[in-house]
Design an enzyme around this catalytic site. Sequence first.
Site, PDB file in Angstrom:
ATOM      1  CE  LYS A   1     -99.650  85.761 -18.365  1.00  0.00           C
ATOM      2  NZ  LYS A   1    -100.268  86.479 -19.491  1.00  0.00           N
TER       3      LYS A   1
ATOM      4  CE1 TYR B   1     -80.036  61.104 -32.114  1.00  0.00           C
ATOM      5  CE2 TYR B   1     -80.261  62.736 -30.372  1.00  0.00           C
ATOM      6  CZ  TYR B   1     -80.494  61.465 -30.857  1.00  0.00           C
ATOM      7  OH  TYR B   1     -81.174  60.551 -30.085  1.00  0.00           O
TER       8      TYR B   1
END
Length: 371
Positions: free
Chosen positions: A40, A265
Amino acid sequence: MKPSTHRPTQAIINLAAIQANIENFKKYTGNHTNIWAVVKANGYGHGANDVAQSANDLVSGFCVSNLDEAIELRSHGIVKPILVLSGIVPEDIHIAVNLRIAVTVPSLDWLKLVVQHLEDVETEHLKYHIKVDSGMGRIGVTTAREANEIIALADQSGMVFDGIFTHFATADEVAQEKFESQWTKFESIVSDLSRRPQYVHSSNSAAGIWHKETIQDIERLGDAMYGLNPSGQTLEMTYEITPALELKSELTHIKTIEKGATVGYGAAFVAEKPTIVGTVPIGYADGWTRDMTGFYVLVNGKKCPIIGRISMDQMTIALNETLPIGTKVTLIGQDGDEKITVDDIAVHRGTINYEVVCLLSDRIKRIYING
């Protein structure tokens, strides 16, 4: 999302390591059970289809989280049994039947909805496993009465009772009380069933490793198959595993900034001295999350700290020397005498190794090797 094949950031997956991890688990447990590979979440970030193809001859079946993951395996030629570990949308039950995909029944109410969509469905090909909530608290029945009501209703519809299973909450922890409580409850429910199915299973990687006496008809082998310790650094592995994934990139830009210059940033990094800065093309859109600032990567066998805020597509590191564009950068794996493991990253993030690899996005190109 298509992989960015023209970018140097790559996850290198060693399929031979995955095969060896399966073989070593079999040796550890005595090879007395069916191994179903859990692929999965894109094979825990390793690539579900390639992992499944590689493991196919070593396992008896596969486990996935949802119907679409099962459909993908079938579309890539996987014909062995596949079990979807959670309830699917009831209206889609015909897809599971047509592709011979076993479904999980999480409740009687769910099954009643499914029955409404069984017209013109060949139910003799509809295999199901009942999920027992023995203490995990997510999905599943909590009493033998509800399980038997599911069996009775499914029998009326011609469905095939193929299995019953549970999932342990603390199999990877030192304390045993919760595990033992769940084991006792599951065993009690199974013993009170109107009949036993072909498969009774409760063992995931952690249970198989540290509670192998509880392995029943199926071992759902997930984290350990990829060479990762399900408990992180809490419990030691009981047999040898080899990590299958490395994460590599390159320097795409190098410059020297002066004292007082900022990077990233928010101008969060301020250089305290002249600093050689390298840019690496990976960011939080790739699953390399912003909290990796303050960690490090390896360049020419040396640790180089990640500085400034990690951007969506790029991050910056402080280099020990001026280097050419294209110099290799190791984010997970070995470089010289130094090594960065998935668990190292998990500890830095305050999470588990499962999350680190599952977050690696499809934008990162996977390269597959054997050995």
